[in-house]
Design a protein around this motif. Structure first.
Motif, PDB file in Angstrom:
ATOM      1  N   GLY A 148       0.774  -1.228   0.000  1.00  0.00           N
ATOM      2  CA  GLY A 148       0.000   0.000   0.000  1.00  0.00           C
ATOM      3  C   GLY A 148       0.809   1.283   0.000  1.00  0.00           C
ATOM      4  O   GLY A 148       0.294   2.345   0.351  1.00  0.00           O
ATOM      5  N   LEU A 149       2.071   1.208  -0.405  1.00  0.00           N
ATOM      6  CA  LEU A 149       2.878   2.424  -0.501  1.00  0.00           C
ATOM      7  C   LEU A 149       2.453   3.229  -1.727  1.00  0.00           C
ATOM      8  O   LEU A 149       1.959   2.674  -2.710  1.00  0.00           O
ATOM      9  N   THR A 150       2.657   4.524  -1.646  1.00  0.00           N
ATOM     10  CA  THR A 150       2.351   5.401  -2.778  1.00  0.00           C
ATOM     11  C   THR A 150       3.534   6.318  -3.053  1.00  0.00           C
ATOM     12  O   THR A 150       4.354   6.567  -2.169  1.00  0.00           O
ATOM     13  N   ARG A 151       3.555   6.830  -4.246  1.00  0.00           N
ATOM     14  CA  ARG A 151       4.611   7.786  -4.591  1.00  0.00           C
ATOM     15  C   ARG A 151       4.504   9.032  -3.713  1.00  0.00           C
ATOM     16  O   ARG A 151       5.506   9.601  -3.303  1.00  0.00           O
ATOM     17  N   THR A 152       3.299   9.437  -3.409  1.00  0.00           N
ATOM     18  CA  THR A 152       3.088  10.620  -2.572  1.00  0.00           C
ATOM     19  C   THR A 152       3.778  10.454  -1.219  1.00  0.00           C
ATOM     20  O   THR A 152       4.427  11.388  -0.728  1.00  0.00           O
ATOM     21  N   GLN A 153       3.665   9.276  -0.615  1.00  0.00           N
ATOM     22  CA  GLN A 153       4.317   9.035   0.675  1.00  0.00           C
ATOM     23  C   GLN A 153       5.838   9.189   0.557  1.00  0.00           C
ATOM     24  O   GLN A 153       6.474   9.793   1.421  1.00  0.00           O
ATOM     25  N   ILE A 154       6.400   8.626  -0.486  1.00  0.00           N
ATOM     26  CA  ILE A 154       7.849   8.697  -0.688  1.00  0.00           C
ATOM     27  C   ILE A 154       8.260  10.142  -0.981  1.00  0.00           C
ATOM     28  O   ILE A 154       9.246  10.641  -0.447  1.00  0.00           O
ATOM     29  N   ASP A 155       7.478  10.821  -1.818  1.00  0.00           N
ATOM     30  CA  ASP A 155       7.771  12.227  -2.135  1.00  0.00           C
ATOM     31  C   ASP A 155       7.730  13.106  -0.894  1.00  0.00           C
ATOM     32  O   ASP A 155       8.588  13.972  -0.719  1.00  0.00           O
ATOM     33  N   GLU A 156       6.742  12.894  -0.048  1.00  0.00           N
ATOM     34  CA  GLU A 156       6.639  13.697   1.170  1.00  0.00           C
ATOM     35  C   GLU A 156       7.843  13.480   2.083  1.00  0.00           C
ATOM     36  O   GLU A 156       8.345  14.411   2.705  1.00  0.00           O
ATOM     37  N   ALA A 157       8.313  12.248   2.148  1.00  0.00           N
ATOM     38  CA  ALA A 157       9.448  11.931   3.018  1.00  0.00           C
ATOM     39  C   ALA A 157      10.766  12.445   2.444  1.00  0.00           C
ATOM     40  O   ALA A 157      11.650  12.867   3.188  1.00  0.00           O
ATOM     41  N   LEU A 158      10.914  12.424   1.111  1.00  0.00           N
ATOM     42  CA  LEU A 158      12.211  12.713   0.501  1.00  0.00           C
ATOM     43  C   LEU A 158      12.235  13.939  -0.408  1.00  0.00           C
ATOM     44  O   LEU A 158      13.308  14.333  -0.863  1.00  0.00           O
ATOM     45  N   ASN A 159      11.065  14.493  -0.738  1.00  0.00           N
ATOM     46  CA  ASN A 159      11.001  15.649  -1.625  1.00  0.00           C
ATOM     47  C   ASN A 159      11.708  15.363  -2.958  1.00  0.00           C
ATOM     48  O   ASN A 159      12.620  16.071  -3.369  1.00  0.00           O
ATOM     49  N   LEU A 160      11.278  14.304  -3.626  1.00  0.00           N
ATOM     50  CA  LEU A 160      11.931  13.841  -4.851  1.00  0.00           C
ATOM     51  C   LEU A 160      11.484  14.618  -6.079  1.00  0.00           C
ATOM     52  O   LEU A 160      10.369  15.119  -6.141  1.00  0.00           O
ATOM     53  N   THR A 161      12.353  14.652  -7.070  1.00  0.00           N
ATOM     54  CA  THR A 161      12.003  15.186  -8.384  1.00  0.00           C
ATOM     55  C   THR A 161      11.461  14.044  -9.236  1.00  0.00           C
ATOM     56  O   THR A 161      11.561  12.869  -8.860  1.00  0.00           O
ATOM     57  N   ALA A 162      10.915  14.372 -10.380  1.00  0.00           N
ATOM     58  CA  ALA A 162      10.394  13.349 -11.296  1.00  0.00           C
ATOM     59  C   ALA A 162      11.497  12.375 -11.713  1.00  0.00           C
ATOM     60  O   ALA A 162      11.260  11.189 -11.914  1.00  0.00           O
ATOM     61  N   ASP A 163      12.730  12.872 -11.844  1.00  0.00           N
ATOM     62  CA  ASP A 163      13.844  12.019 -12.260  1.00  0.00           C
ATOM     63  C   ASP A 163      14.365  11.126 -11.136  1.00  0.00           C
ATOM     64  O   ASP A 163      15.180  10.246 -11.383  1.00  0.00           O
ATOM     65  N   GLU A 164      13.922  11.355  -9.919  1.00  0.00           N
ATOM     66  CA  GLU A 164      14.395  10.567  -8.780  1.00  0.00           C
ATOM     67  C   GLU A 164      13.395   9.489  -8.363  1.00  0.00           C
ATOM     68  O   GLU A 164      13.690   8.693  -7.473  1.00  0.00           O
ATOM     69  N   PHE A 165      12.246   9.449  -8.984  1.00  0.00           N
ATOM     70  CA  PHE A 165      11.260   8.377  -8.769  1.00  0.00           C
ATOM     71  C   PHE A 165      10.760   7.972 -10.142  1.00  0.00           C
ATOM     72  O   PHE A 165       9.969   8.661 -10.766  1.00  0.00           O
ATOM     73  N   ARG A 166      11.280   6.860 -10.629  1.00  0.00           N
ATOM     74  CA  ARG A 166      10.960   6.432 -11.993  1.00  0.00           C
ATOM     75  C   ARG A 166      10.353   5.041 -11.975  1.00  0.00           C
ATOM     76  O   ARG A 166      10.775   4.183 -11.202  1.00  0.00           O
ATOM     77  N   VAL A 167       9.372   4.843 -12.823  1.00  0.00           N
ATOM     78  CA  VAL A 167       8.708   3.548 -12.954  1.00  0.00           C
ATOM     79  C   VAL A 167       8.856   3.100 -14.393  1.00  0.00           C
ATOM     80  O   VAL A 167       8.587   3.861 -15.325  1.00  0.00           O
ATOM     81  N   GLU A 168       9.299   1.881 -14.566  1.00  0.00           N
ATOM     82  CA  GLU A 168       9.392   1.292 -15.899  1.00  0.00           C
ATOM     83  C   GLU A 168       8.997  -0.171 -15.784  1.00  0.00           C
ATOM     84  O   GLU A 168       9.662  -0.936 -15.074  1.00  0.00           O
TER      85      GLU A 168
END
Length: 101
Positions: free
Chosen positions: A23-43
């Motif tokens: 149940g993890l989401t990108r939003t949770q990770i972004d809030e914790a780490l303040n990531l850019t689009a290039d730092e969270f990639r899905v392929e």
């Protein structure tokens, strides 16, 4: 398409199905780490988070993933980013090539 991995810092590679299973989401990770689009990639079936900056960022994220129920190595792992600039590394899910090993 393979994900290009950076030599400038650690990157965590996660199985997308494991990420979603707990149940993890990108939003949770972004809030914790303040990531850019290039730092969270899905392929395909992989998620690459990084390169991570800060001395404890990778360690803290690993602890968060384990607390969420993910298992190191089976569900995710860390690539240190400790390789020479002249070497380029790429990651892709084995199912993308039809290989099971």
């Amino acid at each position: 398409m393979p994900l290009n991995l950076s030599h400038t810092g650690p990157t965590l590679i996660l199985r997308k199905s494991a990420f979603e299973r707990v149940g993890l989401t990108r939003t949770q990770i972004d809030e914790a780490l303040n990531l850019t689009a290039d730092e969270f990639r899905v392929e395909g079936e992989l998620i690459a988070i990084g390169p991570l900056v800060g001395e404890d960022t990778a360690t803290d994220l690993i602890a968060q993933l384990e607390d969420a129920g993910l298992a190191y190595y089976d569900d995710f792992f860390e690539l240190s980013g400790n390789w020479p600039e002249w070497l380029r590394l790429f990651a892709m899910d084995s199912r993308a090539t039809g290989s099971t090993t």
